[in-house]
Design a protein around this motif. Structure first.
Motif, PDB file in Angstrom:
ATOM      1  N   LEU A  19       0.797  -1.231   0.000  1.00  0.00           N
ATOM      2  CA  LEU A  19       0.000   0.000   0.000  1.00  0.00           C
ATOM      3  C   LEU A  19       0.826   1.276   0.000  1.00  0.00           C
ATOM      4  O   LEU A  19       0.372   2.303  -0.518  1.00  0.00           O
ATOM      5  CB  LEU A  19      -0.948  -0.002   1.205  1.00  0.00           C
ATOM      6  N   LEU A  38      -9.352   3.280  -4.396  1.00  0.00           N
ATOM      7  CA  LEU A  38      -8.525   2.174  -3.923  1.00  0.00           C
ATOM      8  C   LEU A  38      -9.371   0.950  -3.637  1.00  0.00           C
ATOM      9  O   LEU A  38     -10.411   1.049  -2.982  1.00  0.00           O
ATOM     10  CB  LEU A  38      -7.784   2.585  -2.640  1.00  0.00           C
ATOM     11  N   THR A  40      -8.951  -2.689  -1.723  1.00  0.00           N
ATOM     12  CA  THR A  40      -8.070  -3.398  -0.802  1.00  0.00           C
ATOM     13  C   THR A  40      -8.928  -4.284   0.101  1.00  0.00           C
ATOM     14  O   THR A  40     -10.106  -4.504  -0.182  1.00  0.00           O
ATOM     15  CB  THR A  40      -7.208  -2.402   0.011  1.00  0.00           C
ATOM     16  N   ALA A  45      -7.702  -0.975   4.429  1.00  0.00           N
ATOM     17  CA  ALA A  45      -8.525   0.222   4.576  1.00  0.00           C
ATOM     18  C   ALA A  45      -8.217   0.962   5.865  1.00  0.00           C
ATOM     19  O   ALA A  45      -8.473   2.166   5.979  1.00  0.00           O
ATOM     20  CB  ALA A  45     -10.005  -0.161   4.527  1.00  0.00           C
ATOM     21  N   LYS A  50      -2.930   6.584   4.542  1.00  0.00           N
ATOM     22  CA  LYS A  50      -3.757   6.694   3.340  1.00  0.00           C
ATOM     23  C   LYS A  50      -4.130   8.155   3.102  1.00  0.00           C
ATOM     24  O   LYS A  50      -4.581   8.837   4.027  1.00  0.00           O
ATOM     25  CB  LYS A  50      -5.023   5.849   3.479  1.00  0.00           C
ATOM     26  N   THR A  55     -10.673   7.281  -1.679  1.00  0.00           N
ATOM     27  CA  THR A  55     -11.808   6.456  -1.270  1.00  0.00           C
ATOM     28  C   THR A  55     -11.435   4.978  -1.345  1.00  0.00           C
ATOM     29  O   THR A  55     -10.906   4.515  -2.358  1.00  0.00           O
ATOM     30  CB  THR A  55     -13.028   6.716  -2.171  1.00  0.00           C
ATOM     31  N   SER A  56     -11.713   4.241  -0.271  1.00  0.00           N
ATOM     32  CA  SER A  56     -11.386   2.815  -0.225  1.00  0.00           C
ATOM     33  C   SER A  56     -12.622   1.968  -0.478  1.00  0.00           C
ATOM     34  O   SER A  56     -13.718   2.276   0.010  1.00  0.00           O
ATOM     35  CB  SER A  56     -10.804   2.445   1.142  1.00  0.00           C
ATOM     36  N   HIS A  57     -12.450   0.893  -1.225  1.00  0.00           N
ATOM     37  CA  HIS A  57     -13.494  -0.086  -1.467  1.00  0.00           C
ATOM     38  C   HIS A  57     -12.958  -1.439  -1.016  1.00  0.00           C
ATOM     39  O   HIS A  57     -11.945  -1.913  -1.541  1.00  0.00           O
ATOM     40  CB  HIS A  57     -13.869  -0.129  -2.949  1.00  0.00           C
TER      41      HIS A  57
END
Length: 387
Positions: A19, A38, A40, A45, A50, A55-57
């Motif tokens: 990451l 993103l 992960t 997350a 970060k 935005t994390s998914h």
């Protein structure tokens, strides 16, 4: 630099090794006006560092291990992750998907190749990882961090691009600062870390190894060491018994500033560690993790050790006596230490994030709405018109 905003999806496993370079690329792409998402796992997350705008998914990421009984569950998770990635691509319309290895990257990259979205993989280590090996023949480009990458099939050579391993901005900012002054009677500042969780072998060996140094060097030591929580009290007692000043902690938030002050690093040979050491130019004693997949940490040390920027000790030979011997070889003479620092610096890739961003910008096209927006212009009469 692109003049049109594009959308990019980055996919990475949940460790810092995967990451950190993904975060560095996201920062660079956002500076260029692009939109980045993103993919992960839950661990990734939550990882510190970060970018706030990223935005994390979280997608399912199944593993296909050695036990066939676990395969159905792993395959089901990968297929579900692929379906979720395809739904994300429908709404986000990425110009390209960039994978950084780890099982959470697999569904996203598999979805990209199936949906004919341009795809790039980045390999941080000197051995191509399992997920990246599976994807190598399917993707449009392979970005590498080392000149020689093992387990990378020669038939993929025409799509390999050497860019290096992107590092955090606060670390990269140290590259132009000179190596800390080290004189015959000055302090020798030693930084010891074993990755995000520390390493018990370092706690067991380093204090006694430092104690075996000649008095002229030992009396000038100033140590900072990251330890596992269960080891820290014993390590503190050991340093006290040797009368060596040491600052210990289970986690240091200001690692960049500690690296800036260090004359010598002792620790593991993970990809991010070596990328940061070579970006800044710090000599090192490297102890590869013996259980690392395909022994990749040992391969990571090859270039920097060959050029004189580090020394590598296998863990089965990592004893106090051997450590003291290697430290004396690299640090007894100020000129020798400075030469090693410069050799490490020469192995760095300070433009890695920018070069990787250039590579991914070369693929795909912007989403339709962005094309419409950027094509708008203003007439000489001040009225907005669409070209």
């Amino acid at each position: 630099m692109s003049s049109v905003a594009r959308h990019y999806v980055l996919a990475a496993g949940g460790t810092g090794g995967h990451l950190i370079p993904a975060f560095a690329l996201a920062t660079e792409l956002e500076k260029r006006g692009h939109h980045v998402a993103l993919i992960t796992d839950e661990r990734g997350a939550r990882l510190p560092g970060k970018p706030a705008s990223l935005t994390s998914h979280v997608l399912p990421a199944g593993r296909i291990g050695k036990n066939p009984l676990h395969w159905p569950k792993g395959i089901a998770a990968i297929l579900e992750g692929r379906r979720m990635a395809l739904r994300l691509f429908e709404s986000f319309q990425p110009s390209a998907v960039i994978g950084f290895g780890g099982y959470p990257a697999l569904p996203a990259l598999w979805a990209a190749t199936g949906a004919r979205v341009p795809s790039v993989i980045h390999e941080q280590n000197a051995v191509l990882g399992r997920v990246n090996r599976f994807l190598a023949r399917r993707v449009d480009a392979i970005a590498t961090s080392y000149r020689e990458v093992h387990r990378l099939d020669a038939k993929h050579g025409d799509k390999v691009h050497l860019v290096g391993n992107p590092v955090r901005e606060d670390v990269l900012a140290l590259r132009d600062r000179p190596f800390p002054p080290f004189t015959e009677d000055g302090l020798l500042r030693v930084l010891v870390t074993g990755g995000s969780q520390g390493a018990s072998v370092l706690s067991q060996v380093v204090p006694d190894g430092l104690a075996m140094l000649p008095p002229s060097l030992r009396s000038r030591l100033q140590v900072t060491q990251q330890c596992r929580p269960e080891d820290i009290d014993a390590v503190r007692d050991r340093y006290a018994s040797h009368d060596i000043p040491a600052e210990l902690g289970t986690y240091f938030e200001d690692m960049a500033s500690r690296l800036a002050d260090a004359h010598l690093f002792i620790g593991r040979a993970g990809a991010s560690t070596i990328a940061e050491l070579t970006a800044v130019g710090r000599p090192a004693i490297l102890v590869p993790l013996p259980i690392a997949t395909d022994d990749h940490q040992a391969y990571n040390t090859a270039e920097v050790t060959q050029l004189g920027g580090a020394r590598m000790i296998r863990q089965d030979r990592f004893t106090p006596v051997e450590l003291a011997k290697q430290i004396q070889a690299i640090a007894m003479n100020p000129e020798t230490l400075a030469t090693a620092a410069h050799a490490a610096w020469n192995c760095g890739y300070p433009n890695a994030a920018a070069d990787l961003a250039d590579l991914v910008e070369s693929f795909g096209s912007p989403p339709l709405m962005d094309v419409i927006q950027v094509a708008r212009s203003v007439s000489p009469q001040g009225q907005e018109q669409v070209a």
